[in-house]
Design a protein around this motif. Structure first.
Motif, PDB file in Angstrom:
ATOM      1  N   PHE A 189      -5.078  16.180  -1.633  1.00  0.00           N
ATOM      2  CA  PHE A 189      -5.397  16.558  -3.142  1.00  0.00           C
ATOM      3  C   PHE A 189      -3.993  16.780  -3.553  1.00  0.00           C
ATOM      4  CE2 PHE A 189      -9.680  17.854  -1.756  1.00  0.00           C
ATOM      5  CZ  PHE A 189     -10.154  16.919  -2.557  1.00  0.00           C
ATOM      6  N   GLY A 190      -3.759  16.577  -5.220  1.00  0.00           N
ATOM      7  CA  GLY A 190      -2.596  16.824  -5.772  1.00  0.00           C
ATOM      8  C   GLY A 190      -1.622  15.698  -5.288  1.00  0.00           C
ATOM      9  N   SER A 191      -0.302  16.331  -5.171  1.00  0.00           N
ATOM     10  CA  SER A 191       0.903  15.423  -4.886  1.00  0.00           C
ATOM     11  C   SER A 191       0.971  15.034  -3.566  1.00  0.00           C
ATOM     12  CB  SER A 191       2.004  16.319  -5.244  1.00  0.00           C
ATOM     13  OG  SER A 191       2.259  17.330  -4.502  1.00  0.00           O
ATOM     14  N   ASN A 192       0.194  15.364  -2.725  1.00  0.00           N
ATOM     15  CA  ASN A 192       0.093  15.173  -1.359  1.00  0.00           C
ATOM     16  C   ASN A 192      -0.571  13.776  -0.884  1.00  0.00           C
ATOM     17  OD1 ASN A 192       1.286  17.607  -0.337  1.00  0.00           O
ATOM     18  ND2 ASN A 192      -0.728  18.385  -0.517  1.00  0.00           N
ATOM     19  N   ARG A 193      -0.978  13.072  -1.787  1.00  0.00           N
ATOM     20  CA  ARG A 193      -1.269  11.579  -1.469  1.00  0.00           C
ATOM     21  C   ARG A 193      -0.087  10.785  -1.043  1.00  0.00           C
ATOM     22  NH1 ARG A 193      -1.569   6.725  -4.091  1.00  0.00           N
ATOM     23  NH2 ARG A 193      -3.474   5.585  -3.508  1.00  0.00           N
ATOM     24  N   PRO A 194      -0.452  10.090  -0.032  1.00  0.00           N
ATOM     25  CA  PRO A 194       0.838   9.413   0.499  1.00  0.00           C
ATOM     26  C   PRO A 194       0.748   7.882   0.021  1.00  0.00           C
ATOM     27  CG  PRO A 194      -0.797   9.231   2.146  1.00  0.00           C
ATOM     28  CD  PRO A 194      -1.295  10.262   1.242  1.00  0.00           C
ATOM     29  N   LYS A 195       1.817   7.534  -0.582  1.00  0.00           N
ATOM     30  CA  LYS A 195       2.096   6.216  -0.858  1.00  0.00           C
ATOM     31  C   LYS A 195       3.372   5.616  -0.705  1.00  0.00           C
ATOM     32  CE  LYS A 195       3.510   7.909  -5.294  1.00  0.00           C
ATOM     33  NZ  LYS A 195       3.360   8.151  -6.914  1.00  0.00           N
ATOM     34  N   LEU A 196       3.523   4.221  -0.366  1.00  0.00           N
ATOM     35  CA  LEU A 196       4.630   3.381   0.083  1.00  0.00           C
ATOM     36  C   LEU A 196       5.706   3.313  -1.292  1.00  0.00           C
ATOM     37  CD1 LEU A 196       3.334   0.935   2.636  1.00  0.00           C
ATOM     38  CD2 LEU A 196       4.030   3.356   2.709  1.00  0.00           C
ATOM     39  N   GLY A 197       6.936   3.439  -1.056  1.00  0.00           N
ATOM     40  CA  GLY A 197       8.038   3.073  -2.204  1.00  0.00           C
ATOM     41  C   GLY A 197       9.179   2.129  -1.567  1.00  0.00           C
ATOM     42  N   ALA A 198      10.061   1.829  -2.423  1.00  0.00           N
ATOM     43  CA  ALA A 198      10.866   1.087  -2.223  1.00  0.00           C
ATOM     44  C   ALA A 198      11.739   1.299  -0.760  1.00  0.00           C
ATOM     45  CB  ALA A 198      12.131   1.229  -3.200  1.00  0.00           C
ATOM     46  N   ALA A 199      11.990   2.463  -0.536  1.00  0.00           N
ATOM     47  CA  ALA A 199      12.589   3.072   0.624  1.00  0.00           C
ATOM     48  C   ALA A 199      11.724   2.518   2.010  1.00  0.00           C
ATOM     49  CB  ALA A 199      12.828   4.280   1.032  1.00  0.00           C
ATOM     50  N   ASP A 200      10.318   2.737   1.845  1.00  0.00           N
ATOM     51  CA  ASP A 200       9.480   2.328   2.726  1.00  0.00           C
ATOM     52  C   ASP A 200       9.473   0.862   3.142  1.00  0.00           C
ATOM     53  OD1 ASP A 200       7.823   4.711   3.434  1.00  0.00           O
ATOM     54  OD2 ASP A 200       7.728   4.488   1.365  1.00  0.00           O
ATOM     55  N   ALA A 201       9.734  -0.026   2.013  1.00  0.00           N
ATOM     56  CA  ALA A 201       9.624  -1.378   2.021  1.00  0.00           C
ATOM     57  C   ALA A 201      10.787  -1.884   2.969  1.00  0.00           C
ATOM     58  CB  ALA A 201       9.896  -2.061   0.454  1.00  0.00           C
ATOM     59  N   LEU A 202      11.723  -1.236   2.846  1.00  0.00           N
ATOM     60  CA  LEU A 202      13.285  -1.576   3.591  1.00  0.00           C
ATOM     61  C   LEU A 202      12.684  -1.092   5.276  1.00  0.00           C
ATOM     62  CD1 LEU A 202      16.138  -2.581   3.963  1.00  0.00           C
ATOM     63  CD2 LEU A 202      16.767  -0.133   3.509  1.00  0.00           C
ATOM     64  N   VAL A 203      12.018  -0.099   5.257  1.00  0.00           N
ATOM     65  CA  VAL A 203      12.067   0.209   6.908  1.00  0.00           C
ATOM     66  C   VAL A 203      10.900  -0.762   7.410  1.00  0.00           C
ATOM     67  CG1 VAL A 203      10.581   2.066   8.034  1.00  0.00           C
ATOM     68  CG2 VAL A 203      12.428   2.693   6.365  1.00  0.00           C
ATOM     69  N   ILE A 204       9.854  -1.142   6.578  1.00  0.00           N
ATOM     70  CA  ILE A 204       8.957  -1.982   6.938  1.00  0.00           C
ATOM     71  C   ILE A 204       9.709  -3.545   7.302  1.00  0.00           C
ATOM     72  CG2 ILE A 204       7.018  -3.567   6.281  1.00  0.00           C
ATOM     73  CD1 ILE A 204       6.003  -1.107   4.802  1.00  0.00           C
ATOM     74  N   ALA A 205      10.453  -3.961   6.403  1.00  0.00           N
ATOM     75  CA  ALA A 205      11.321  -5.187   6.555  1.00  0.00           C
ATOM     76  C   ALA A 205      11.853  -4.973   8.199  1.00  0.00           C
ATOM     77  CB  ALA A 205      12.016  -5.547   5.420  1.00  0.00           C
ATOM     78  N   CYS A 206      12.714  -4.234   8.048  1.00  0.00           N
ATOM     79  CA  CYS A 206      13.428  -3.924   9.379  1.00  0.00           C
ATOM     80  C   CYS A 206      12.551  -4.004  10.665  1.00  0.00           C
ATOM     81  CB  CYS A 206      14.090  -2.558   9.509  1.00  0.00           C
ATOM     82  SG  CYS A 206      15.551  -2.722   8.330  1.00  0.00           S
ATOM     83  N   GLY A 207      11.332  -3.302  10.494  1.00  0.00           N
ATOM     84  CA  GLY A 207      10.307  -3.202  11.552  1.00  0.00           C
ATOM     85  C   GLY A 207       9.661  -4.383  11.836  1.00  0.00           C
ATOM     86  N   THR A 208       9.461  -5.328  10.825  1.00  0.00           N
ATOM     87  CA  THR A 208       9.109  -6.702  10.952  1.00  0.00           C
ATOM     88  C   THR A 208       9.992  -7.471  11.728  1.00  0.00           C
ATOM     89  OG1 THR A 208       7.789  -6.496   8.942  1.00  0.00           O
ATOM     90  CG2 THR A 208       8.094  -8.652   9.595  1.00  0.00           C
ATOM     91  N   LEU A 209      11.178  -7.438  11.371  1.00  0.00           N
ATOM     92  CA  LEU A 209      12.356  -8.322  12.004  1.00  0.00           C
ATOM     93  C   LEU A 209      12.521  -7.871  13.556  1.00  0.00           C
ATOM     94  CD1 LEU A 209      14.935  -8.746   9.247  1.00  0.00           C
ATOM     95  CD2 LEU A 209      13.371 -10.497  10.047  1.00  0.00           C
TER      96      LEU A 209
END
Length: 221
Positions: A189-209
């Motif tokens: 509830f409120g602001s605690n809903r997690p979502k992915l942002g630009a920083a996550d995209a970089l982490v995911i890209a590195c994790g993919t490689l």
């Protein structure tokens, strides 16, 4: 645009869809399942058992993964099963992530058998209060979801080309959301809903490689 023009565009879309179905020999059952799940979602706001939720995911999420595999030239029962596990896990993660939004619209995907087993009550959701009981219920759901992610992980190593990297990124994105839900104690509830942002995209890209490959499936005799 005129209604006649719109109808013409829709006709072209159906012609293209028919051509794709014929060209790739796509099973019509997958499309039937998607339509059936859409109808169900309109009329079924809550679920009684975990099996009921999984059955909905079987028809609403899993066909998408199987269609992607068929369009990429893969026809293997083991790949289908692994893909099903990942697709179901992704949809379940979205359910837990969007619990507050869904509840405001009269929907709840946490099955009754789970929230009752943890002594949770619906009045707490009305009050937008994530009690310890609801956190325990969602932690239970999250553990089951993570097991599905792990069960489906081999599909990310059993395909090749661009699809391999796309599936890895998708898997990493889904598990990253699940990680954040766990760290937040499933207080969505409120602001605690997690979502992915630009920083996550970089982490995911590195994790993919840097993905650590595993042996996808045992060799058939």
């Amino acid at each position: 645009r005129s209604k006649l023009h719109d109808r013409g565009d829709r006709s072209n879309e159906f012609i293209a869809l028919h051509d794709t179905i014929e060209r790739f020999s796509l099973p019509m059952q997958l499309f039937d399942d998607l339509l059936d799940a859409f109808v169900q979602d309109v009329g079924t706001p809550r679920y009684s058992t975990w099996a009921d939720v999984l059955d909905y995911c079987r028809r609403s999420a899993n066909p998408v993964g199987r269609l992607v595999l068929r369009l990429s030239g893969y026809r293997d029962d083991r790949l289908d099963a692994a893909s099903d596990a990942v697709c179901t896990a992704l949809q379940l993660t979205n359910f837990w992530q969007d619990l507050a939004i869904d509840w405001s619209r009269g929907r709840l995907y946490v099955p009754e058998e789970i929230w009752r087993a943890h002594d949770a009550d619906l009045a707490s959701l009305d009050a937008k209060h994530m009690t310890s009981q609801w956190k325990a219920a969602l932690a239970d759901c999250g553990a089951r979801t993570r097991e599905l992610f792990q069960r489906g992980r081999p599909v990310c190593d059993a395909v090749s080309g661009r699809l391999r990297y796309e599936l890895r990124a998708t898997w990493l994105g889904g598990t990253r959301i699940l990680d954040r839900l766990e760290r937040a104690g499933y207080d969505v509830f409120g602001s605690n809903r997690p979502k992915l942002g630009a920083a996550d995209a970089l982490v995911i890209a590195c994790g993919t490689l840097l993905w650590r490959e595993t042996r996808p499936f045992p060799t058939r005799s």
